[in-house]
Design an enzyme around this catalytic site. Structure first.
Site, short mmCIF file in Angstrom:
data_model
loop_
_atom_site.label_atom_id
_atom_site.label_comp_id
_atom_site.label_asym_id
_atom_site.label_seq_id
_atom_site.Cartn_x
_atom_site.Cartn_y
_atom_site.Cartn_z
N ASN A 151 37.46 44.29 30.87
CA ASN A 151 37.17 44.22 32.30
C ASN A 151 37.57 45.48 33.06
O ASN A 151 37.09 45.72 34.15
CB ASN A 151 37.86 43.00 32.92
CG ASN A 151 39.31 42.89 32.54
OD1 ASN A 151 39.65 42.80 31.36
ND2 ASN A 151 40.18 42.92 33.53
N CYS A 325 44.00 42.16 39.44
CA CYS A 325 45.29 41.48 39.31
C CYS A 325 46.44 42.47 39.37
O CYS A 325 47.54 42.10 39.74
CB CYS A 325 45.36 40.71 38.01
SG CYS A 325 43.83 39.86 37.64
C1 LIG Z 1 37.72 37.66 35.77
C2 LIG Z 1 38.15 37.54 34.36
C3 LIG Z 1 38.86 36.42 33.90
C4 LIG Z 1 39.33 35.33 34.83
O1 LIG Z 1 38.29 34.55 35.33
P1 LIG Z 1 38.56 33.61 36.60
O2 LIG Z 1 37.34 32.78 36.70
O3 LIG Z 1 38.74 34.52 37.77
O4 LIG Z 1 39.77 32.80 36.29
C5 LIG Z 1 39.17 36.33 32.57
N1 LIG Z 1 38.82 37.30 31.72
C6 LIG Z 1 38.14 38.40 32.10
C7 LIG Z 1 37.76 39.42 31.09
C8 LIG Z 1 37.79 38.56 33.43
O5 LIG Z 1 37.14 39.65 33.82
#
Ligand SMILES: *Cc1c(COP(=O)(O)O)cnc(C)c1O
Length: 395
Positions: A151, A325
């Site tokens: 991400n 985050c």
């Molecule tokens: C955004 C994200 C999450 C968390 O997803 P939520 O629906 O916001 O809890 C988990 N893993 C990755 C790779 C992400 O980008």
């Protein structure tokens, strides 16, 4: 001022078609899917239709889809669920140092519960080595969890290969595919995955809704206990509008994936070329080719990312410091640390992620504004250093 949104990896707007599909389930079609009357059966049918659509995109069966409250819950359910269900078999898990915190912090918590976790390193591009996965597997290993694509820096991991190794060794394979949805193929067979996490708001669905693909026959303990919803894996009255929205969003994301990804990739490549052409001492983080088509992640030497993001925001451009985050805290990204990036470059890193609403004009504007801001910040820093130097001489 027209705002330019380049933070699609953090979240994406709900599509009007998705909202339209959801709306009836708030007021007129408000049934509880567990109800035996017509109103309940109507809601049940809608949930099952969303399940069918989600399964179709993954090349799965409907009963292999479990709806959750998002990517974080899907990751928790996959990892905690298998760890506890297979405790008799072994207590060892394998993951990587660059996973999302939903995976990493679940693993850290499991360590406190007596499990053992191996956190695999990555190379300078952020790639996990399939051989390293093979070498880390022991008779005690019950689960390997490696994300489909990162991400922060966008690197696409060799999950097909890693999944094949896990299958050979009889170990379950989970992949967090949250960033891959709408950008890469999500076929469970292509990834050789037993568990796949998805989150609707990353592909133009509603926030607070996700899914976990669970290959049939995979044993999992529930996290939330109560009623028998989601085959007993996730108690609680279903988020019917959210689930309907997820089903609609994933169908659109898949139907338009190839064309969308291609268009976005071209814009992204243009942005990278322009930034590299205009700014000296810039590094593109992540793998140069095997990366998400919508991701670019730069490090600018001699610049503080906080200052850069603020200046971009003032210019109407929304970017991110790497991961939503960790922004707001000065803690450097665990992903960049794992790639071995020098401290100096780590401090000046930003992520720009494009999406379906991104236009060529927006990329053009960004390619003009960003180099100017970097130049400005470097000049200011140069002045600061000179004055620091004078002050030192004076004292
Ligand atoms: C955004 C994200 C999450 C968390 O997803 P939520 O629906 O916001 O809890 C988990 N893993 C990755 C790779 C992400 O980008």
């Amino acid at each position: 001022m027209d705002r330019i949104y380049l933070d699609y990896a953090a979240t994406a707007p709900v599509l009007p078609e998705v909202l339209d599909a959801m709306m009836p389930f708030f007021i007129s079609r408000y049934g509880n899917p567990s109800g035996i009357h017509g109103t309940g059966r109507d809601a049940h049918k809608a949930v099952e239709e969303a399940r069918r659509r989600t399964a179709a995109v993954l090349g799965a069966e409907s009963r292999e889809i479990c709806f959750t409250s998002g990517g974080s819950e899907s990751d928790n359910l996959a990892i905690q669920g298998t760890a506890f269900a297979l405790r008799e078999k072994g207590n060892h898990l394998i993951t990587s140092r660059i996973e999302h915190h939903a995976v990493l912090n679940t693993c850290r918590w499991l360590e406190k519960q007596g499990f053992r976790v191996t956190y695999l390193p990555v190379d300078a591009d952020g790639t996990v080595s399939p051989d390293a996965v093979r070498d880390a597997i022991t008779p005690e290993t019950v689960l390997v969890s490696i994300m489909t694509a990162n991400n922060e820096i966008g690197t696409v991991e060799p999950v097909g290969e890693i999944g094949r190794i896990c299958r050979e060794k009889g170990v379950l394979f989970h992949t967090d595919a949250v960033q891959a949805a709408g950008m890469l193929p999500l076929r469970a067979d292509g990834m050789n995955a037993d568990l796949i996490s998805l989150s609707a708001h990353k592909f133009h669905g509603p926030k607070g809704t996700g899914a976990l693909y669970i290959r049939k026959g995979t044993r999992l303990d529930a996290l939330i206990h109560g009623g028998s919803q989601e085959r007993g894996l996730r108690a609680g009255t279903e988020n019917v509008p959210g689930i309907v929205g997820l089903g609609k969003a994933i169908e659109i994301a898949e139907a338009e994936r190839t064309a969308n990804a291609e268009r976005i990739r071209e814009l992204r490549d243009l942005l990278i070329r322009r930034i590299r052409g205009a700014v000296p001492d810039v590094k593109l983080n992540g793998h140069p080719e095997r990366r998400l088509p919508n991701n670019c992640h730069f490090s600018f030497a001699g610049v503080e990312s906080e200052a850069l993001l603020l200046r971009l925001d003032l210019a109407g451009i929304a970017a991110s410091g790497g991961s939503a985050c960790t922004s707001g805290s000065m803690e450097p990204s665990h992903v960049l640390k794992a790639t071995g990036l020098e401290e100096e470059l780590m401090k000046g890193s930003i992520r720009l992620t494009l999406g379906r609403e991104t236009t060529a004009e927006e990329i053009e504007k960004t390619a003009q504004v960003l180099p100017e801001i970097v130049k400005d910040l470097r000049a200011m820093r140069g002045l600061q250093e000179k004055s620091d130097c004078f002050q030192k001489k004076d004292s």
